[in-house]
Enzyme design. Structure first.
Site, mmCIF file in Angstrom:
data_model
loop_
_atom_site.group_PDB
_atom_site.id
_atom_site.type_symbol
_atom_site.label_atom_id
_atom_site.label_comp_id
_atom_site.label_asym_id
_atom_site.label_seq_id
_atom_site.Cartn_x
_atom_site.Cartn_y
_atom_site.Cartn_z
ATOM 1 N N CYS A 236 0.999 -1.230 0.237
ATOM 2 C CA CYS A 236 -0.294 -0.121 0.244
ATOM 3 C C CYS A 236 0.905 1.560 -0.193
ATOM 4 O O CYS A 236 1.662 0.965 0.729
ATOM 5 C CB CYS A 236 -1.158 0.169 1.158
ATOM 6 S SG CYS A 236 -1.956 1.610 1.579
ATOM 7 N N CYS B 6 0.528 4.915 6.609
ATOM 8 C CA CYS B 6 -0.011 4.573 7.947
ATOM 9 C C CYS B 6 0.853 4.061 9.245
ATOM 10 O O CYS B 6 1.688 3.075 8.956
ATOM 11 C CB CYS B 6 -1.201 3.685 8.097
ATOM 12 S SG CYS B 6 -2.374 4.667 6.397
ATOM 13 N N CYS C 51 0.489 0.567 10.402
ATOM 14 C CA CYS C 51 -0.112 -0.422 9.355
ATOM 15 C C CYS C 51 1.453 -2.111 9.653
ATOM 16 O O CYS C 51 2.143 -1.248 8.109
ATOM 17 C CB CYS C 51 -0.607 0.152 8.527
ATOM 18 S SG CYS C 51 -1.413 -1.412 7.035
ATOM 19 N N CYS D 50 -16.343 -9.239 6.262
ATOM 20 C CA CYS D 50 -15.727 -7.602 6.181
ATOM 21 C C CYS D 50 -14.328 -8.167 4.726
ATOM 22 O O CYS D 50 -13.528 -8.738 5.368
ATOM 23 C CB CYS D 50 -15.499 -6.994 7.737
ATOM 24 S SG CYS D 50 -16.474 -6.826 8.370
ATOM 25 N N CYS E 179 -19.094 -6.343 4.125
ATOM 26 C CA CYS E 179 -19.120 -5.188 4.590
ATOM 27 C C CYS E 179 -17.748 -4.648 3.720
ATOM 28 O O CYS E 179 -16.735 -5.945 3.601
ATOM 29 C CB CYS E 179 -18.674 -5.067 5.828
ATOM 30 S SG CYS E 179 -17.327 -3.749 6.932
ATOM 31 N N CYS F 111 -19.098 2.077 8.928
ATOM 32 C CA CYS F 111 -18.415 2.065 10.194
ATOM 33 C C CYS F 111 -17.202 2.256 10.238
ATOM 34 O O CYS F 111 -16.318 2.209 9.215
ATOM 35 C CB CYS F 111 -17.745 0.190 9.281
ATOM 36 S SG CYS F 111 -16.726 -0.365 11.179
ATOM 37 N N ARG G 19 -17.252 -1.795 18.249
ATOM 38 C CA ARG G 19 -16.485 -3.183 18.172
ATOM 39 C C ARG G 19 -15.238 -3.556 18.833
ATOM 40 O O ARG G 19 -14.743 -2.231 18.555
ATOM 41 C CB ARG G 19 -16.477 -3.907 16.979
ATOM 42 C CG ARG G 19 -15.220 -4.627 16.272
ATOM 43 C CD ARG G 19 -15.187 -5.130 14.776
ATOM 44 N NE ARG G 19 -16.857 -5.120 14.525
ATOM 45 C CZ ARG G 19 -17.036 -4.355 13.554
ATOM 46 N NH1 ARG G 19 -16.356 -3.707 12.793
ATOM 47 N NH2 ARG G 19 -17.937 -5.178 12.241
HETATM 48 N N1 SAM Z 1 -6.350 0.524 3.069
HETATM 49 C C1 SAM Z 1 -7.476 0.967 4.037
HETATM 50 C C2 SAM Z 1 -7.898 2.266 4.402
HETATM 51 O O1 SAM Z 1 -6.910 2.078 5.621
HETATM 52 O O2 SAM Z 1 -8.655 2.722 4.806
HETATM 53 C C3 SAM Z 1 -8.714 0.055 4.519
HETATM 54 C C4 SAM Z 1 -7.259 -1.654 5.154
HETATM 55 S S1 SAM Z 1 -7.071 -0.517 6.567
HETATM 56 C C5 SAM Z 1 -5.893 -2.478 7.255
HETATM 57 C C6 SAM Z 1 -8.383 -0.612 8.107
HETATM 58 C C7 SAM Z 1 -7.996 -0.050 9.127
HETATM 59 O O3 SAM Z 1 -7.325 -1.433 10.355
HETATM 60 C C8 SAM Z 1 -7.036 0.691 9.742
HETATM 61 O O4 SAM Z 1 -8.234 2.104 9.514
HETATM 62 C C9 SAM Z 1 -6.797 0.828 11.027
HETATM 63 O O5 SAM Z 1 -7.682 2.027 11.954
HETATM 64 C C10 SAM Z 1 -6.599 -0.907 10.961
HETATM 65 N N2 SAM Z 1 -5.303 -0.954 11.243
HETATM 66 C C11 SAM Z 1 -4.086 -1.828 10.399
HETATM 67 N N3 SAM Z 1 -2.983 -2.130 10.808
HETATM 68 C C12 SAM Z 1 -3.599 -2.152 12.112
HETATM 69 C C13 SAM Z 1 -2.997 -1.848 13.771
HETATM 70 N N4 SAM Z 1 -1.581 -2.787 13.786
HETATM 71 N N5 SAM Z 1 -3.280 -2.228 14.698
HETATM 72 C C14 SAM Z 1 -4.438 -1.944 14.935
HETATM 73 N N6 SAM Z 1 -5.740 -1.498 14.315
HETATM 74 C C15 SAM Z 1 -4.614 -1.275 12.623
HETATM 75 FE FE1 SF4 Z 2 -2.658 1.179 3.359
HETATM 76 FE FE2 SF4 Z 2 -2.787 0.054 5.861
HETATM 77 FE FE3 SF4 Z 2 -2.755 2.876 5.434
HETATM 78 FE FE4 SF4 Z 2 -4.784 1.453 5.593
HETATM 79 S S1 SF4 Z 2 -3.980 1.472 6.926
HETATM 80 S S2 SF4 Z 2 -4.456 3.118 3.686
HETATM 81 S S3 SF4 Z 2 -3.907 -0.731 4.074
HETATM 82 S S4 SF4 Z 2 -1.526 2.296 4.849
#
Ligand code: SAM
Ligand code: SF4
Ligand code: DTB
Length: 384
Positions: A80, A84, A87, A124, A155, A215, A287
């Protein structure tokens, strides 16, 4: 503004016989004008006062012994472009994750069937995208339709959406779109620099406009201050409609990400965050989301007590572990919790889900409910 009551009437017990009436009475009281001082005052209540208040609100709006059960599937993993800091799927961090292209529709449907067999009622699908490309949409829409045909709620979480994409997802019958605000507006830029808070709010608007249930939640334990948790919940509750579903994730610390070495998050602060969310958004499902692997069963029980009424079920979240399904079955059994029968989303979009909900209710009455896939609480107690 009022919103759909997502409680499942068929699953109500004698404890909540008047819950539907109480819920409708509370509808006019949903607030979207929360001030930071009021929220801070809730967080600062003596713990027993806060959990009592949250549980009271919960009981007024929901069956206190029903928990909605969702299963997650990563339909496109890793690589990606976003940064973030939490992530494991960002291309900027070396987390050792194997990248996987968008899954084939049939494989997704097979996974959804397995989730249904295991007792999940919502499926989901998450993609590691900043936003979906138009060329990806036909496959994504086929996934929504295929999973819905199984009688599961759907979802998706695919990143930022353009208006036409949100509309197409709504027309395909998508029940929920997950898009998290993650934290307060002030702390956001410490966590993500490749998009703005306003970008997130704009997508949430597109989702609402498309008639899809929202959500939206976030993550605690990222080094944010208590003021940031106040600001985060203020943003969620002061949206034009409360999100129908509010995932509260505890950071899963993944090696290679900038937040890998974050401090342990205080359990009581976590429970307080759930409790304040429940009080501020009384009709939303809250949740107990990522992070359960690090929580003992007593903590999860307390989370359910203060109003968490949804979980991710199955041994994997998107890329990180979640408690084993049989551990969750045992926990539900010990606590006398049953899976919630989906109905609200069916009211909005889907005759097939309505039928499925009716079928589950009928099965429930004949003793073969979906919850029979979970341990029977009374039987568990008798064994002990
Ligand atoms: N890429 C899309 C986005 O960011 O909206 C969808 C997938 S993203 C992995 C979905 C959510 O997972 C993120 O918004 C974040 O809140 C949560 N998430 C990701 N990594 C995480 C982590 N290490 N611990 C807790 N929540 C996490
Ligand atoms: Fe990409 Fe992870 Fe950020 Fe979603 S949370 S936009 S998968 S880097
Ligand atoms: C949400 O709020 N939590 C889920 C779901 N929405 C998509 C994701 C949690 C991801 C945890 C880290 C992982 O497994 O990659």
């Amino acid at each position: 503004m009022s919103q759909t009551n997502t409680a499942a009437p068929s699953a109500m017990t004698e404890h909540s016989l008047s819950a539907a009436q109480q819920a409708s009475a509370s509808r006019g009281l949903l607030r979207h004008d929360w001030a930071k001082d009021e929220i801070k005052a809730l967080f600062e209540l003596p713990f027993n006062d806060l959990i009592f208040k949250a549980h009271t609100v919960h009981r007024q709006n929901f069956d206190p012994n029903a928990v909605q059960v969702s299963t997650l599937l990563s339909i496109k993993t890793g690589a990606c472009p976003e940064d973030c800091a939490y992530c494991p799927q960002s291309t900027r961090y070396d987390t050792g994750l194997s990248v996987e292209q968008l899954m084939e529709v049939e494989k997704v449907i097979t996974q959804a069937e397995a989730a249904k067999q295991a007792g999940s009622t919502r499926f989901c699908m998450g993609a590691a995208w900043r936003s979906p490309k138009d060329r990806d949409m036909p496959a994504v829409l086929a996934m929504v339709k295929g999973v819905k045909e199984l009688g599961l709620e759907t979802c998706m979480t695919l990143g930022m959406l353009k208006q036409d994409q949100a509309k197409a997802l709504g027309e395909a019958g998508l029940d929920y779109y997950n898009h998290n605000l993650d934290t307060s507006p002030e702390y956001y830029r410490d966590i993500i620099t490749t998009r703005t808070y306003q970008d997130r709010l704009d997508t949430l608007q597109q989702v609402r406009d498309a008639g899809i249930n929202v959500c939206a939640g976030g993550i605690v334990g990222m080094g944010e201050s208590s003021a940031d948790r106040v600001g985060f919940l203020q943003q969620l509750a002061n949206l034009p409609e409360h999100p129908q579903s509010v995932p509260i994730n505890q950071l899963v610390r993944v090696e290679g990400t900038p937040l890998a070495n974050s401090d342990d998050f205080d359990s009581f602060d976590f429970i307080r965050t759930l409790a304040v969310a429940r009080i501020m958004m009384p009709e939303s499902h809250v949740r107990l989301s990522a992070g359960r692997e690090e929580m003992n069963q007593e903590m999860q029980a307390l989370a359910f007590f203060v109003g968490a009424n949804s979980i991710f079920y199955g041994e994997k979240l998107l890329t990180t572990p979640n408690p084993q399904a049989n551990e969750d079955m045992r926990l539900f059994g010990k606590l006398g919790i049953h899976p919630e029968v989906p109905r609200a989303a069916a009211d909005r979009h889907s005759p097939s889900i309505e039928k499925s909900a009716d079928a589950m209710e009928a099965m429930s009455q004949s003793g073969q409910a979906v919850q029979s896939l979970f341990y029977d609480a009374a039987a568990m107690q008798a064994q002990q």
